[in-house]
Design a protein around this motif. Structure first.
Motif, PDB file in Angstrom:
ATOM      1  N   GLU A 237      10.403  67.875  29.408  1.00 33.00           N
ATOM      2  CA  GLU A 237      11.707  67.954  30.075  1.00 33.00           C
ATOM      3  C   GLU A 237      12.202  69.398  30.011  1.00 33.00           C
ATOM      4  OE1 GLU A 237      14.506  64.922  28.951  1.00 33.00           O
ATOM      5  OE2 GLU A 237      15.873  65.465  30.563  1.00 33.00           O
ATOM      6  N   LEU A 238      12.851  69.824  31.095  1.00 38.63           N
ATOM      7  CA  LEU A 238      13.358  71.203  31.150  1.00 38.63           C
ATOM      8  C   LEU A 238      14.607  71.213  32.028  1.00 38.63           C
ATOM      9  CD1 LEU A 238      12.911  74.313  30.700  1.00 38.63           C
ATOM     10  CD2 LEU A 238      11.551  74.298  32.769  1.00 38.63           C
ATOM     11  N   THR A 239      15.706  71.662  31.440  1.00 30.58           N
ATOM     12  CA  THR A 239      16.949  71.733  32.216  1.00 30.58           C
ATOM     13  C   THR A 239      17.958  72.624  31.491  1.00 30.58           C
ATOM     14  OG1 THR A 239      18.659  70.431  33.328  1.00 30.58           O
ATOM     15  CG2 THR A 239      17.942  69.622  31.180  1.00 30.58           C
ATOM     16  N   THR A 240      19.173  72.678  32.019  1.00 33.26           N
ATOM     17  CA  THR A 240      20.185  73.487  31.337  1.00 33.26           C
ATOM     18  C   THR A 240      20.528  72.836  29.998  1.00 33.26           C
ATOM     19  OG1 THR A 240      21.989  72.254  32.328  1.00 33.26           O
ATOM     20  CG2 THR A 240      21.252  74.206  33.519  1.00 33.26           C
ATOM     21  N   SER A 241      20.989  73.656  29.088  1.00 29.24           N
ATOM     22  CA  SER A 241      21.332  73.159  27.761  1.00 29.24           C
ATOM     23  C   SER A 241      22.393  72.049  27.869  1.00 29.24           C
ATOM     24  CB  SER A 241      21.857  74.347  26.949  1.00 29.24           C
ATOM     25  OG  SER A 241      22.242  73.957  25.700  1.00 29.24           O
ATOM     26  N   GLU A 242      23.407  72.310  28.704  1.00 29.75           N
ATOM     27  CA  GLU A 242      24.506  71.356  28.855  1.00 29.75           C
ATOM     28  C   GLU A 242      23.999  69.998  29.351  1.00 29.75           C
ATOM     29  OE1 GLU A 242      27.287  72.643  31.782  1.00 29.75           O
ATOM     30  OE2 GLU A 242      28.983  71.997  30.566  1.00 29.75           O
ATOM     31  N   ARG A 243      23.163  70.065  30.387  1.00 29.95           N
ATOM     32  CA  ARG A 243      22.669  68.829  30.999  1.00 29.95           C
ATOM     33  C   ARG A 243      21.733  68.079  30.052  1.00 29.95           C
ATOM     34  NH1 ARG A 243      22.694  66.196  35.904  1.00 29.95           N
ATOM     35  NH2 ARG A 243      20.760  65.034  36.119  1.00 29.95           N
ATOM     36  N   LEU A 244      20.916  68.828  29.339  1.00 27.31           N
ATOM     37  CA  LEU A 244      19.982  68.173  28.427  1.00 27.31           C
ATOM     38  C   LEU A 244      20.743  67.361  27.370  1.00 27.31           C
ATOM     39  CD1 LEU A 244      16.721  68.374  27.802  1.00 27.31           C
ATOM     40  CD2 LEU A 244      17.601  69.326  25.691  1.00 27.31           C
ATOM     41  N   TYR A 245      21.821  67.916  26.873  1.00 21.56           N
ATOM     42  CA  TYR A 245      22.567  67.229  25.823  1.00 21.56           C
ATOM     43  C   TYR A 245      23.467  66.132  26.390  1.00 21.56           C
ATOM     44  CZ  TYR A 245      20.709  70.559  22.564  1.00 21.56           C
ATOM     45  OH  TYR A 245      19.829  71.289  21.798  1.00 21.56           O
ATOM     46  N   ASP A 246      23.941  66.327  27.646  1.00 25.96           N
ATOM     47  CA  ASP A 246      24.818  65.311  28.245  1.00 25.96           C
ATOM     48  C   ASP A 246      24.023  64.179  28.892  1.00 25.96           C
ATOM     49  OD1 ASP A 246      26.960  66.718  27.495  1.00 25.96           O
ATOM     50  OD2 ASP A 246      27.426  67.569  29.460  1.00 25.96           O
ATOM     51  N   MET A 247      22.899  64.514  29.507  1.00 26.67           N
ATOM     52  CA  MET A 247      22.167  63.506  30.252  1.00 26.67           C
ATOM     53  C   MET A 247      20.652  63.689  30.105  1.00 26.67           C
ATOM     54  SD  MET A 247      22.593  62.402  34.190  1.00 26.67           S
ATOM     55  CE  MET A 247      24.330  62.135  34.055  1.00 26.67           C
ATOM     56  N   PRO A 248      20.145  63.459  28.891  1.00 24.75           N
ATOM     57  CA  PRO A 248      18.692  63.599  28.709  1.00 24.75           C
ATOM     58  C   PRO A 248      17.980  62.493  29.474  1.00 24.75           C
ATOM     59  CG  PRO A 248      19.690  62.636  26.755  1.00 24.75           C
ATOM     60  CD  PRO A 248      20.828  62.965  27.677  1.00 24.75           C
ATOM     61  N   LEU A 249      16.911  62.826  30.166  1.00 29.68           N
ATOM     62  CA  LEU A 249      16.200  61.817  30.951  1.00 29.68           C
ATOM     63  C   LEU A 249      14.951  61.293  30.233  1.00 29.68           C
ATOM     64  CD1 LEU A 249      16.351  63.299  34.583  1.00 29.68           C
ATOM     65  CD2 LEU A 249      17.835  61.587  33.534  1.00 29.68           C
ATOM     66  N   HIS A 250      14.232  62.165  29.580  1.00 28.05           N
ATOM     67  CA  HIS A 250      12.968  61.730  28.969  1.00 28.05           C
ATOM     68  C   HIS A 250      13.243  60.938  27.683  1.00 28.05           C
ATOM     69  CE1 HIS A 250       8.914  61.812  27.349  1.00 28.05           C
ATOM     70  NE2 HIS A 250       8.503  62.204  28.549  1.00 28.05           N
ATOM     71  N   PRO A 251      12.566  59.802  27.509  1.00 28.74           N
ATOM     72  CA  PRO A 251      12.796  59.000  26.289  1.00 28.74           C
ATOM     73  C   PRO A 251      12.587  59.803  25.002  1.00 28.74           C
ATOM     74  CG  PRO A 251      11.555  57.725  27.880  1.00 28.74           C
ATOM     75  CD  PRO A 251      11.656  59.116  28.457  1.00 28.74           C
ATOM     76  N   TYR A 252      11.671  60.756  25.014  1.00 33.32           N
ATOM     77  CA  TYR A 252      11.458  61.560  23.795  1.00 33.32           C
ATOM     78  C   TYR A 252      12.677  62.441  23.508  1.00 33.32           C
ATOM     79  CZ  TYR A 252       9.471  64.972  20.570  1.00 33.32           C
ATOM     80  OH  TYR A 252       9.248  65.794  19.497  1.00 33.32           O
ATOM     81  N   THR A 253      13.230  63.056  24.555  1.00 36.68           N
ATOM     82  CA  THR A 253      14.427  63.884  24.366  1.00 36.68           C
ATOM     83  C   THR A 253      15.567  63.011  23.861  1.00 36.68           C
ATOM     84  OG1 THR A 253      13.702  65.073  26.334  1.00 36.68           O
ATOM     85  CG2 THR A 253      15.886  65.614  25.486  1.00 36.68           C
ATOM     86  N   GLN A 254      15.683  61.820  24.420  1.00 41.01           N
ATOM     87  CA  GLN A 254      16.749  60.913  23.987  1.00 41.01           C
ATOM     88  C   GLN A 254      16.608  60.560  22.511  1.00 41.01           C
ATOM     89  OE1 GLN A 254      16.367  57.662  26.692  1.00 41.01           O
ATOM     90  NE2 GLN A 254      17.242  58.802  28.376  1.00 41.01           N
ATOM     91  N   ALA A 255      15.357  60.343  22.095  1.00 38.00           N
ATOM     92  CA  ALA A 255      15.130  60.003  20.686  1.00 38.00           C
ATOM     93  C   ALA A 255      15.479  61.191  19.794  1.00 38.00           C
ATOM     94  CB  ALA A 255      13.685  59.581  20.481  1.00 38.00           C
ATOM     95  N   LEU A 256      15.072  62.388  20.207  1.00 35.85           N
ATOM     96  CA  LEU A 256      15.389  63.577  19.404  1.00 35.85           C
ATOM     97  C   LEU A 256      16.895  63.740  19.279  1.00 35.85           C
ATOM     98  CD1 LEU A 256      12.987  66.433  20.650  1.00 35.85           C
ATOM     99  CD2 LEU A 256      12.821  65.121  18.544  1.00 35.85           C
ATOM    100  N   LEU A 257      17.584  63.570  20.409  1.00 32.63           N
ATOM    101  CA  LEU A 257      19.039  63.764  20.399  1.00 32.63           C
ATOM    102  C   LEU A 257      19.749  62.675  19.604  1.00 32.63           C
ATOM    103  CD1 LEU A 257      19.678  64.978  24.020  1.00 32.63           C
ATOM    104  CD2 LEU A 257      20.267  66.203  21.945  1.00 32.63           C
ATOM    105  N   SER A 258      19.217  61.480  19.643  1.00 35.13           N
ATOM    106  CA  SER A 258      19.900  60.391  18.934  1.00 35.13           C
ATOM    107  C   SER A 258      19.798  60.585  17.424  1.00 35.13           C
ATOM    108  CB  SER A 258      19.358  59.031  19.347  1.00 35.13           C
ATOM    109  OG  SER A 258      18.120  58.786  18.744  1.00 35.13           O
ATOM    110  N   ALA A 259      18.874  61.448  16.996  1.00 34.17           N
ATOM    111  CA  ALA A 259      18.718  61.707  15.562  1.00 34.17           C
ATOM    112  C   ALA A 259      19.610  62.845  15.091  1.00 34.17           C
ATOM    113  CB  ALA A 259      17.260  62.049  15.256  1.00 34.17           C
ATOM    114  N   VAL A 260      20.262  63.555  16.041  1.00 34.67           N
ATOM    115  CA  VAL A 260      21.120  64.684  15.656  1.00 34.67           C
ATOM    116  C   VAL A 260      22.483  64.150  15.238  1.00 34.67           C
ATOM    117  CG1 VAL A 260      22.273  66.793  16.475  1.00 34.67           C
ATOM    118  CG2 VAL A 260      19.944  66.263  17.232  1.00 34.67           C
ATOM    119  N   PRO A 261      22.938  64.455  14.012  1.00 35.38           N
ATOM    120  CA  PRO A 261      24.246  63.948  13.592  1.00 35.38           C
ATOM    121  C   PRO A 261      25.386  64.546  14.412  1.00 35.38           C
ATOM    122  CG  PRO A 261      23.239  65.318  11.859  1.00 35.38           C
ATOM    123  CD  PRO A 261      22.302  65.304  13.015  1.00 35.38           C
TER     124      PRO A 261
END
Ligand code: SF4
Length: 341
Positions: A237-261
């Motif tokens: 996945e590759l996108t702007t920082s803002e978009r990646l954190y607001d609307m991650p599309l790839h399940p792996y990115t979502q999993a990584l983000l869901s682990a961030v406190p």
């Protein structure tokens, strides 16, 4: 009119031979990087994130040819770095410098700070001895140290100060691009933001372009304009920082983000727990290499490699949930957009 990016990376690959037996014969290959492509514009910061072993550091080193690519091209200001002779490559490294993860290991303990900082200027034949010493003192002040530190040795500094020396060394030749590989992961959390703020100040002052490699999404978010997420040697996945954190599309990115406190106890988020370990890059899974851990896996995922495709303007993702192949199969599966993160 489109302008040539400062850096253009096309289909970069690195396969390391896997040796075994008494004779050390090649018995396989570790596909550390498997076809990575991206661009970096002048003045931009691109973050590259992923778990350890995903190929992000190998990618960073290949850009400078500290590791020779197996395949692919790296264009810096339109020139193909992979085609350069040793002499031309050395000249080009004035413009592309690296900051390493471990300031303890990357500074020679037997050399004074002055000698360490002068070294890149000597290698490139820049300035007289007096000019080099003047530049060392200037740079020490610029990175928040003092000119009297020039006569000291690395062990006389704290971790944060040593990383400031590492950054000063990278800046000595007035580079255009700095590749920072886990620049703050060896530092105390309280020091990390100071070093990241320094990097941002230097970027504004000198018009630097950064590639920041990190396993920590918090670090990358702090500093990046765009972020690329790597998994098992590929950009998923590759996108702007803002978009990646607001609307991650790839399940792996979502999993990584869901682990961030998140520092807000009233904010609820669904957690996606990744099953299992990252597979070995010497024997990657078929199709989508994330399928062994993906909560949204479909049959097509085991069979076909998903391509990195643009879903929204400037938002690229490699996942069958968004490809024609996967659309039909995914009709009964919760789309990742519906996961609250
Ligand atoms: Fe998951 Fe399939 Fe997308 Fe891979 S392609 S991330 S296995 S849904």
């Amino acid at each position: 009119m489109t302008t040539e990016p400062l850096l253009r990376v096309e289909n970069l690959k690195k396969h390391f031979p896997l040796r075994g037996g008494v004779l050390g014969k090649e018995i396989g290959q570790v596909k550390a990087v498997e076809g990575v492509s991206f661009t970096v514009q002048k003045g931009e910061t691109l973050g590259i994130v992923g778990e350890s072993g995903c190929g992000k550091s190998t990618t960073g080193r290949m850009l400078l040819r500290l590791i020779e690519p197996t395949e692919g091209d790296v264009y810096f200001e339109g020139k193909n770095v992979t085609d350069l002779s040793k002499t031309d490559l050395r000249k080009m490294r004035r413009d592309m410098q690296m900051v390493f993860q471990d300031p303890f290991a990357s500074l020679n303990p037997r050399h004074t700070v002055e000698k360490i900082l002068e070294e890149p200027l000597k290698v490139h034949g820049i300035g007289s001895p007096a000019e080099r010493k003047k530049r060392v003192r200037e740079l020490l002040e610029i990175v928040g140290l003092s000119s009297y530190h020039a006569k000291r040795y690395p062990h006389q500094f704290s971790g944060g100060q040593r990383q400031r020396i590492g950054i000063a060394r990278a800046l000595m030749t007035r580079p255009k691009l700095i590749i920072a590989d886990e620049p703050v992961s060896a530092l105390d959390v309280s020091i990390q933001s100071q070093v990241l703020n320094l990097m941002q100040d230097l970027q504004n002052e000198f018009g630097l372009t950064y590639i920041v490699i990190a396993h920590d999404l918090g670090v990358v978010r702090h500093i990046s304009d765009r972020v690329g997420v790597m998994y098992l040697g590929k950009m998923v996945e590759l996108t702007t920082s803002e978009r990646l954190y607001d609307m991650p599309l790839h399940p792996y990115t979502q999993a990584l983000l869901s682990a961030v406190p998140i520092p807000d106890p009233t904010f609820e988020k669904d957690s996606i727990v990744l099953q299992g370990d990252i597979p070995s890059p010497s024997n990657p899974p078929s199709g989508c290499t994330f399928h062994t851990r993906c909560p949204f896996k479909m049959d097509v995922c085991e069979q076909k490699v998903p391509l990195l495709q643009e879903q929204e303007e400037g938002h690229y993702v490699a996942c069958h949930l968004y490809s024609k192949d996967g659309q039909a199969a995914s009709q009964n599966i919760d789309k990742p957009e519906e996961v609250k993160i």
